[in-house]
Scaffold this active site. Structure first.
Site, PDB file in Angstrom:
ATOM      1  N   ILE A 154      -5.144   9.626  11.196  1.00  0.00           N
ATOM      2  CA  ILE A 154      -4.078  10.236  10.398  1.00  0.00           C
ATOM      3  C   ILE A 154      -4.698  10.817   9.128  1.00  0.00           C
ATOM      4  O   ILE A 154      -5.570  10.184   8.511  1.00  0.00           O
ATOM      5  CB  ILE A 154      -3.014   9.165  10.026  1.00  0.00           C
ATOM      6  CG1 ILE A 154      -2.516   8.400  11.275  1.00  0.00           C
ATOM      7  CG2 ILE A 154      -1.858   9.793   9.257  1.00  0.00           C
ATOM      8  CD1 ILE A 154      -1.814   9.222  12.342  1.00  0.00           C
ATOM      9  N   SER A 161       1.320   3.308  -2.458  1.00  0.00           N
ATOM     10  CA  SER A 161       0.922   4.294  -3.469  1.00  0.00           C
ATOM     11  C   SER A 161       0.314   5.559  -2.875  1.00  0.00           C
ATOM     12  O   SER A 161       0.343   6.614  -3.496  1.00  0.00           O
ATOM     13  CB  SER A 161      -0.096   3.655  -4.428  1.00  0.00           C
ATOM     14  OG  SER A 161      -1.130   3.016  -3.696  1.00  0.00           O
ATOM     15  N   ARG A 162      -0.272   5.416  -1.681  1.00  0.00           N
ATOM     16  CA  ARG A 162      -1.009   6.553  -1.118  1.00  0.00           C
ATOM     17  C   ARG A 162      -0.822   6.610   0.394  1.00  0.00           C
ATOM     18  O   ARG A 162      -0.339   5.658   1.001  1.00  0.00           O
ATOM     19  CB  ARG A 162      -2.514   6.392  -1.379  1.00  0.00           C
ATOM     20  CG  ARG A 162      -2.890   6.419  -2.822  1.00  0.00           C
ATOM     21  CD  ARG A 162      -4.406   6.405  -2.991  1.00  0.00           C
ATOM     22  NE  ARG A 162      -4.975   5.059  -2.937  1.00  0.00           N
ATOM     23  CZ  ARG A 162      -5.933   4.691  -2.101  1.00  0.00           C
ATOM     24  NH1 ARG A 162      -6.416   5.554  -1.220  1.00  0.00           N
ATOM     25  NH2 ARG A 162      -6.420   3.460  -2.123  1.00  0.00           N
ATOM     26  N   ASN A 184       1.587  -2.495   5.346  1.00  0.00           N
ATOM     27  CA  ASN A 184       0.787  -1.299   5.585  1.00  0.00           C
ATOM     28  C   ASN A 184      -0.571  -1.325   4.874  1.00  0.00           C
ATOM     29  O   ASN A 184      -1.504  -0.673   5.317  1.00  0.00           O
ATOM     30  CB  ASN A 184       1.611  -0.082   5.127  1.00  0.00           C
ATOM     31  CG  ASN A 184       0.763   1.153   4.929  1.00  0.00           C
ATOM     32  OD1 ASN A 184       0.423   1.842   5.892  1.00  0.00           O
ATOM     33  ND2 ASN A 184       0.369   1.427   3.684  1.00  0.00           N
ATOM     34  N   TYR A 234     -13.032  -4.210  10.808  1.00  0.00           N
ATOM     35  CA  TYR A 234     -11.727  -3.523  10.813  1.00  0.00           C
ATOM     36  C   TYR A 234     -11.009  -3.717  12.151  1.00  0.00           C
ATOM     37  O   TYR A 234      -9.820  -4.046  12.203  1.00  0.00           O
ATOM     38  CB  TYR A 234     -11.971  -2.038  10.532  1.00  0.00           C
ATOM     39  CG  TYR A 234     -10.719  -1.192  10.421  1.00  0.00           C
ATOM     40  CD1 TYR A 234      -9.971  -1.173   9.244  1.00  0.00           C
ATOM     41  CD2 TYR A 234     -10.302  -0.404  11.486  1.00  0.00           C
ATOM     42  CE1 TYR A 234      -8.832  -0.389   9.149  1.00  0.00           C
ATOM     43  CE2 TYR A 234      -9.164   0.389  11.391  1.00  0.00           C
ATOM     44  CZ  TYR A 234      -8.442   0.393  10.223  1.00  0.00           C
ATOM     45  OH  TYR A 234      -7.313   1.164  10.133  1.00  0.00           O
ATOM     46  N   ASP A 268      -2.474  -7.891  -5.220  1.00  0.00           N
ATOM     47  CA  ASP A 268      -3.522  -7.856  -4.190  1.00  0.00           C
ATOM     48  C   ASP A 268      -3.000  -8.690  -3.032  1.00  0.00           C
ATOM     49  O   ASP A 268      -2.916  -9.917  -3.121  1.00  0.00           O
ATOM     50  CB  ASP A 268      -4.813  -8.461  -4.764  1.00  0.00           C
ATOM     51  CG  ASP A 268      -5.904  -8.601  -3.709  1.00  0.00           C
ATOM     52  OD1 ASP A 268      -5.660  -8.291  -2.522  1.00  0.00           O
ATOM     53  OD2 ASP A 268      -7.018  -9.011  -4.083  1.00  0.00           O
ATOM     54  N   VAL A 269      -2.651  -8.029  -1.934  1.00  0.00           N
ATOM     55  CA  VAL A 269      -2.023  -8.756  -0.823  1.00  0.00           C
ATOM     56  C   VAL A 269      -2.971  -9.761  -0.172  1.00  0.00           C
ATOM     57  O   VAL A 269      -2.531 -10.653   0.551  1.00  0.00           O
ATOM     58  CB  VAL A 269      -1.444  -7.805   0.260  1.00  0.00           C
ATOM     59  CG1 VAL A 269      -0.341  -6.939  -0.305  1.00  0.00           C
ATOM     60  CG2 VAL A 269      -2.541  -6.967   0.903  1.00  0.00           C
ATOM     61  N   GLY A 308       0.829  -1.201   0.000  1.00  0.00           N
ATOM     62  CA  GLY A 308       0.000   0.000   0.000  1.00  0.00           C
ATOM     63  C   GLY A 308       0.858   1.243   0.000  1.00  0.00           C
ATOM     64  O   GLY A 308       0.591   2.210   0.716  1.00  0.00           O
ATOM     65  N   LYS A 365      -7.391  -5.668  12.849  1.00  0.00           N
ATOM     66  CA  LYS A 365      -6.205  -5.000  13.404  1.00  0.00           C
ATOM     67  C   LYS A 365      -5.767  -5.633  14.725  1.00  0.00           C
ATOM     68  O   LYS A 365      -4.565  -5.740  15.008  1.00  0.00           O
ATOM     69  CB  LYS A 365      -6.479  -3.500  13.580  1.00  0.00           C
ATOM     70  CG  LYS A 365      -6.685  -2.759  12.258  1.00  0.00           C
ATOM     71  CD  LYS A 365      -5.467  -2.871  11.355  1.00  0.00           C
ATOM     72  CE  LYS A 365      -5.578  -2.021  10.112  1.00  0.00           C
ATOM     73  NZ  LYS A 365      -4.392  -2.137   9.243  1.00  0.00           N
TER      74      LYS A 365
HETATM   75  P1  NAP Z   1      -5.174   4.737   2.224  1.00  0.00           P
HETATM   76  O1  NAP Z   1      -4.741   6.147   2.055  1.00  0.00           O
HETATM   77  O2  NAP Z   1      -6.600   4.374   1.972  1.00  0.00           O
HETATM   78  O3  NAP Z   1      -4.232   3.806   1.320  1.00  0.00           O
HETATM   79  C1  NAP Z   1      -4.436   2.436   1.317  1.00  0.00           C
HETATM   80  C2  NAP Z   1      -3.288   1.781   0.599  1.00  0.00           C
HETATM   81  O4  NAP Z   1      -3.479   0.350   0.673  1.00  0.00           O
HETATM   82  C3  NAP Z   1      -3.229   2.141  -0.867  1.00  0.00           C
HETATM   83  O5  NAP Z   1      -1.877   2.220  -1.254  1.00  0.00           O
HETATM   84  C4  NAP Z   1      -3.907   0.960  -1.540  1.00  0.00           C
HETATM   85  O6  NAP Z   1      -3.465   0.699  -2.874  1.00  0.00           O
HETATM   86  C5  NAP Z   1      -3.448  -0.161  -0.652  1.00  0.00           C
HETATM   87  N1  NAP Z   1      -4.286  -1.341  -0.768  1.00  0.00           N
HETATM   88  C6  NAP Z   1      -5.613  -1.449  -0.510  1.00  0.00           C
HETATM   89  N2  NAP Z   1      -6.027  -2.708  -0.768  1.00  0.00           N
HETATM   90  C7  NAP Z   1      -4.938  -3.397  -1.191  1.00  0.00           C
HETATM   91  C8  NAP Z   1      -4.733  -4.733  -1.608  1.00  0.00           C
HETATM   92  N3  NAP Z   1      -5.725  -5.622  -1.650  1.00  0.00           N
HETATM   93  N4  NAP Z   1      -3.474  -5.108  -1.963  1.00  0.00           N
HETATM   94  C9  NAP Z   1      -2.452  -4.220  -1.954  1.00  0.00           C
HETATM   95  N5  NAP Z   1      -2.597  -2.925  -1.574  1.00  0.00           N
HETATM   96  C10 NAP Z   1      -3.831  -2.537  -1.192  1.00  0.00           C
HETATM   97  O7  NAP Z   1      -4.861   4.187   3.692  1.00  0.00           O
HETATM   98  P2  NAP Z   1      -4.013   4.841   4.891  1.00  0.00           P
HETATM   99  O8  NAP Z   1      -4.918   5.727   5.648  1.00  0.00           O
HETATM  100  O9  NAP Z   1      -2.731   5.354   4.380  1.00  0.00           O
HETATM  101  O10 NAP Z   1      -3.790   3.546   5.786  1.00  0.00           O
HETATM  102  C11 NAP Z   1      -2.626   2.756   5.673  1.00  0.00           C
HETATM  103  C12 NAP Z   1      -2.664   1.712   6.778  1.00  0.00           C
HETATM  104  O11 NAP Z   1      -2.718   2.367   8.035  1.00  0.00           O
HETATM  105  C13 NAP Z   1      -3.863   0.785   6.734  1.00  0.00           C
HETATM  106  O12 NAP Z   1      -3.501  -0.514   7.147  1.00  0.00           O
HETATM  107  C14 NAP Z   1      -4.806   1.401   7.733  1.00  0.00           C
HETATM  108  O13 NAP Z   1      -5.717   0.458   8.261  1.00  0.00           O
HETATM  109  C15 NAP Z   1      -3.822   1.899   8.764  1.00  0.00           C
HETATM  110  N6  NAP Z   1      -4.348   2.975   9.592  1.00  0.00           N
HETATM  111  C16 NAP Z   1      -4.741   4.159   9.050  1.00  0.00           C
HETATM  112  C17 NAP Z   1      -5.226   5.155   9.880  1.00  0.00           C
HETATM  113  C18 NAP Z   1      -5.653   6.494   9.358  1.00  0.00           C
HETATM  114  O14 NAP Z   1      -6.180   7.284  10.140  1.00  0.00           O
HETATM  115  N7  NAP Z   1      -5.449   6.826   8.100  1.00  0.00           N
HETATM  116  C19 NAP Z   1      -5.329   4.931  11.241  1.00  0.00           C
HETATM  117  C20 NAP Z   1      -4.923   3.702  11.767  1.00  0.00           C
HETATM  118  C21 NAP Z   1      -4.428   2.737  10.923  1.00  0.00           C
HETATM  119  P3  NAP Z   1      -4.210   1.433  -4.137  1.00  0.00           P
HETATM  120  O15 NAP Z   1      -3.760   2.862  -4.074  1.00  0.00           O
HETATM  121  O16 NAP Z   1      -3.708   0.715  -5.326  1.00  0.00           O
HETATM  122  O17 NAP Z   1      -5.682   1.283  -3.899  1.00  0.00           O
END
Ligand code: NAP
Length: 247
Positions: A188, A14-15, A90, A155, A63-64, A12, A159
């Site tokens: 975040i 990319s973003r 991630n 979710y 796709d992980v 993940g 986790k």
């Molecule tokens: P995000 O901006 O939605 O980005 C999600 C990333 O995961 C993207 O790069 C996406 O790839 C990738 N992804 C989704 N499904 C996938 C799959 N099946 N195989 C491979 N890659 C996949 O998420 P984020 O907010 O940065 O979150 C990153 C991690 O931190 C996650 O595990 C999330 O649960 C955790 N987290 C986030 C927060 C928060 O507040 N943001 C808080 C706690 C934990 P594509 O771009 O190709 O779709």
């Protein structure tokens, strides 16, 4: 530079948080494989930025949640980078609904990507890490896995599962050169949080002692700390980065 000569894969990447982690690892000298599932343009942008820093970088689409696809990706990564030192699990999604409205497909999808995905990615690299006697695995959990949340049973369960997996693996691999840790972010600023309605955001901010959401870069700096020599004595930890939301 703390990670010169190291190789890393960020799922993940990319973003959001993963993107910041990939760039931060490269900034410290690591060569980085950037995994994504569908955002090819965004992943390419991360790869280009890393190459501009003078590091090796590659796209690692998969796709992980799909084991054969993850295995294929691992072969590509090992062929191109030669070996893997750092794995950042991630990639993650959410699909929120109250339990009464949550269908089996939504439960399975979140568990498949968030929990099975961590198993799959770790499984396909662990033998090579053990053979080289060195590995750093960091899993992205969440404050939601620690406290639960309305509408996030799938979710939160995924986790909490990753947190327990982290500790079990840390015990199994301690003494073999491989540390396994987790980072539990609070809220975040990424697309995941941008999608939250304003009224809910206000309520959340009221519960966060530091009165703001975190940035992806703040999470990325903790990953760098854990996977560099600075973090060599840390294993089985779940480090909270949540502005004081849970203490
Ligand atoms: P995000 O901006 O939605 O980005 C999600 C990333 O995961 C993207 O790069 C996406 O790839 C990738 N992804 C989704 N499904 C996938 C799959 N099946 N195989 C491979 N890659 C996949 O998420 P984020 O907010 O940065 O979150 C990153 C991690 O931190 C996650 O595990 C999330 O649960 C955790 N987290 C986030 C927060 C928060 O507040 N943001 C808080 C706690 C934990 P594509 O771009 O190709 O779709």
């Amino acid at each position: 530079m703390k990670l010169k000569g190291r190789t890393a894969l960020v799922t993940g990447g990319s973003r959001g948080i993963g993107r910041a982690v990939a760039l931060a690892l490269a900034d410290e000298g690591a060569d980085v494989a950037v995994n994504y599932v569908s955002s090819e343009a965004a992943a390419k942008d991360v790869v280009e930025q890393i190459r501009k820093m003078g590091r090796r970088a590659m796209l690692a689409q998969a796709d992980v949640g799909d084991f054969p696809d993850t295995f294929r990706m691992a072969q590509d990564v090992l062929r191109e980078l030669g070996h893997l030192d750092i794995l950042v699990n991630n990639a993650g999604i959410n699909s929120d609904k109250t339990f009464v409205k949550m269908d089996h497909a939504s439960w399975r999808k979140v568990l498949a990507i968030n929990l099975d995905g961590v198993f799959n990615c770790t499984k396909v690299f662990i033998d090579q890490m053990l053979t080289q006697g060195y590995g750093r695995v960091v899993n992205m959990t969440s404050v939601i896995g620690q406290i639960g949340n309305f509408g996030q049973a799938n979710y939160a369960a995924s986790k909490a599962g990753v947190a327990a997996f982290t500790k079990s693996l840390a015990k199994e691999l301690a003494g073999k050169g491989v540390t396994v840790n987790a980072i539990a972010p609070g809220f975040i600023e990424t697309e995941m949080v941008r999608g939250i309605p304003d009224k809910v955001k206000e309520k959340l901010l009221a519960q966060i002692p530091l009165k703001r959401f975190g940035t992806p870069e703040e999470v990325a700096r903790a990953v760098v700390y854990m996977v560099s020599a600075d973090g060599d004595y840390i294993t089985g930890a779940e480090v909270s980065i949540n502005g004081g939301l849970l203490m």
